[in-house]
Structures are given as structure tokens and as C-alpha cells.
Scaffold this active site. Structure first.
Site, PDB file in Angstrom:
ATOM      1  N   ARG A 198      50.569  17.494  12.197  1.00 17.28           N
ATOM      2  CA  ARG A 198      51.187  17.348  13.515  1.00 17.28           C
ATOM      3  C   ARG A 198      50.599  16.155  14.264  1.00 17.28           C
ATOM      4  NH1 ARG A 198      54.630  21.477  14.010  1.00 17.28           N
ATOM      5  NH2 ARG A 198      53.973  23.435  13.042  1.00 17.28           N
ATOM      6  N   ASP A 199      51.498  15.411  14.922  1.00 17.32           N
ATOM      7  CA  ASP A 199      51.059  14.277  15.736  1.00 17.32           C
ATOM      8  C   ASP A 199      50.216  14.790  16.906  1.00 17.32           C
ATOM      9  OD1 ASP A 199      52.293  11.135  16.138  1.00 17.32           O
ATOM     10  OD2 ASP A 199      51.194  12.046  17.794  1.00 17.32           O
ATOM     11  N   ILE A 200      49.134  14.108  17.191  1.00 16.38           N
ATOM     12  CA  ILE A 200      48.202  14.513  18.245  1.00 16.38           C
ATOM     13  C   ILE A 200      48.804  14.321  19.647  1.00 16.38           C
ATOM     14  CG2 ILE A 200      47.004  12.302  18.648  1.00 16.38           C
ATOM     15  CD1 ILE A 200      44.359  13.841  18.370  1.00 16.38           C
ATOM     16  N   ASN A 207      57.485   2.917  11.891  1.00 18.69           N
ATOM     17  CA  ASN A 207      57.335   1.763  12.767  1.00 18.69           C
ATOM     18  C   ASN A 207      56.560   0.694  12.006  1.00 18.69           C
ATOM     19  OD1 ASN A 207      58.581   3.169  14.861  1.00 18.69           O
ATOM     20  ND2 ASN A 207      56.654   3.967  15.645  1.00 18.69           N
ATOM     21  N   VAL A 233      48.982   2.667  14.433  1.00 16.76           N
ATOM     22  CA  VAL A 233      48.034   3.039  13.381  1.00 16.76           C
ATOM     23  C   VAL A 233      48.474   2.319  12.103  1.00 16.76           C
ATOM     24  CG1 VAL A 233      47.046   4.897  11.998  1.00 16.76           C
ATOM     25  CG2 VAL A 233      47.520   5.283  14.432  1.00 16.76           C
ATOM     26  N   HIS A 239      53.155   5.585   7.973  1.00 14.77           N
ATOM     27  CA  HIS A 239      53.426   6.993   8.253  1.00 14.77           C
ATOM     28  C   HIS A 239      54.883   7.149   8.629  1.00 14.77           C
ATOM     29  CE1 HIS A 239      51.757   4.857  11.745  1.00 14.77           C
ATOM     30  NE2 HIS A 239      52.637   5.537  12.468  1.00 14.77           N
ATOM     31  N   HIS A 293      57.412   9.238  10.742  1.00  8.54           N
ATOM     32  CA  HIS A 293      57.533  10.185  11.852  1.00  8.54           C
ATOM     33  C   HIS A 293      58.694  11.133  11.575  1.00  8.54           C
ATOM     34  CE1 HIS A 293      55.024   8.092  14.988  1.00  8.54           C
ATOM     35  NE2 HIS A 293      55.324   7.012  14.281  1.00  8.54           N
TER      36      HIS A 293
HETATM   37  P1  AMP Z   1      52.743   4.581  15.394  1.00 10.60           P
HETATM   38  O1  AMP Z   1      52.756   4.225  16.858  1.00 10.60           O
HETATM   39  O2  AMP Z   1      54.087   4.558  14.737  1.00 10.60           O
HETATM   40  O3  AMP Z   1      51.707   3.784  14.641  1.00 10.60           O
HETATM   41  O4  AMP Z   1      52.314   6.105  15.329  1.00 10.60           O
HETATM   42  C1  AMP Z   1      50.991   6.522  15.279  1.00 10.60           C
HETATM   43  C2  AMP Z   1      50.988   7.968  15.661  1.00 10.60           C
HETATM   44  O5  AMP Z   1      49.758   8.533  15.247  1.00 10.60           O
HETATM   45  C3  AMP Z   1      51.118   8.215  17.157  1.00 10.60           C
HETATM   46  O6  AMP Z   1      52.272   9.006  17.404  1.00 10.60           O
HETATM   47  C4  AMP Z   1      49.818   8.933  17.501  1.00 10.60           C
HETATM   48  O7  AMP Z   1      49.988   9.922  18.484  1.00 10.60           O
HETATM   49  C5  AMP Z   1      49.408   9.514  16.162  1.00 10.60           C
HETATM   50  N1  AMP Z   1      47.994   9.774  15.984  1.00 10.60           N
HETATM   51  C6  AMP Z   1      46.962   8.924  16.219  1.00 10.60           C
HETATM   52  N2  AMP Z   1      45.788   9.500  15.906  1.00 10.60           N
HETATM   53  C7  AMP Z   1      46.088  10.754  15.451  1.00 10.60           C
HETATM   54  C8  AMP Z   1      45.305  11.854  14.985  1.00 10.60           C
HETATM   55  N3  AMP Z   1      43.982  11.802  14.911  1.00 10.60           N
HETATM   56  N4  AMP Z   1      45.953  12.975  14.608  1.00 10.60           N
HETATM   57  C9  AMP Z   1      47.297  13.062  14.683  1.00 10.60           C
HETATM   58  N5  AMP Z   1      48.086  12.062  15.109  1.00 10.60           N
HETATM   59  C10 AMP Z   1      47.498  10.928  15.501  1.00 10.60           C
END
Ligand code: AMP
Length: 114
Positions: free
Chosen positions: A29-31, A87, A96, A100, A102
Site C-alpha cells: 500500500r502507498d504510504i 510515472n 521514487v 513502480h 500505481h
Molecule cells: P511516484 O511519484 O510515481 O514516484 O510515486 C512514488 C510513490 O511512492 C508515492 O505515491 C509515495 O507516496 C510512495 N511512497 C514513498 N515512500 C513510500 C513508502 N515507504 N511506503 C509506501 N509508499 C511510499
């Protein structure tokens, strides 16, 4: 990758709500969820952006997409609908740098995204 947050999640160095794992991918799950359901699916190998794909990852990318649809079913959003997306780099909203997928759902999602 030593300092990559998603590599740390793969190595179980951080507390994460993991929903699915196999030898090649991990889903959690996204944080900072942007919808009632917001799940990230990642490869266990570090690939920084979609631009770094070489062509050797077809099965891996298929695994991410197939499991996104399975998780959508599991989360009860398959019928009403959901969105998946990668993205890429700054203009694409990537924050990040470990690829990944979404998976977002549970509410009506606007288009185009902001
Ligand atoms: P992006 O902006 O497409 O790179 O998405 C990165 C996603 O990673 C964002 O939606 C963040 O909320 C999520 N994220 C960052 N750190 C963590 C974490 N430790 N656990 C879960 N999700 C995370």
C-alpha cells in the site's frame, strides 16, 4: 541499491503493508494514498525509470500488470474500475526512482491527471 526506499522495502528494512510477493515482484500500500485503494507494484530488481528498460523485462512488466488486475479484484474495485500507471521522470511526476506501477481505485478518478 543502498539508499533506494523501495529496495529497503524489498529487503524488509522498513515497516510496509505488503499485499503480494513472488520471486520477482512486490505489492504494497502507498504510504500517501491518493484514492481509497492505492497500491504500488514493484520489481525486486532495481530499475530507475521506464527509460532504463532494455527489452529483457517483458515477463517482469507483464507480472506487474497481471498482479495489478488481480489485486484490483481482491480489493473489490475491478468491476467499478480503476487506473494503473507508471510515472517517468520529473515531468511525469516520478519521485521514487525505482519503477513502480500505481493501482488506484475506490473513487471516480479524473482525467486527464493534473
Ligand atoms: P511516484 O511519484 O510515481 O514516484 O510515486 C512514488 C510513490 O511512492 C508515492 O505515491 C509515495 O507516496 C510512495 N511512497 C514513498 N515512500 C513510500 C513508502 N515507504 N511506503 C509506501 N509508499 C511510499
Amino acid at each position: 541499491m543502498e539508499n533506494c526506499i523501495f529496495c529497503k522495502i524489498i529487503r524488509k528494512e522498513t515497516k510496509t503493508d505488503i499485499l503480494y510477493e513472488n520471486n520477482n515482484i512486490l505489492a504494497f500500500r502507498d504510504i500517501n494514498p491518493q484514492a481509497p485503494v492505492h497500491i504500488l507494484l514493484i520489481p525486486k530488481t532495481h530499475i530507475s525509470t521506464l527509460n532504463d528498460l532494455t527489452g529483457e523485462e517483458r515477463e517482469l512488466i507483464g507480472d506487474l500488470i497481471l498482479n495489478a488486475s488481480r489485486l484490483a479484484e481482491q480489493e473489490g474495485i475491478a468491476k467499478e474500475g480503476y487506473r494503473t500507471g507508471f510515472n517517468c521522470n520529473e515531468a511525469g511526476g516520478q519521485t521514487v526512482y525505482h519503477i513502480h506501477l500505481h493501482l488506484l481505485g475506490g473513487r471516480k478518478l479524473g482525467w486527464p491527471p493534473g
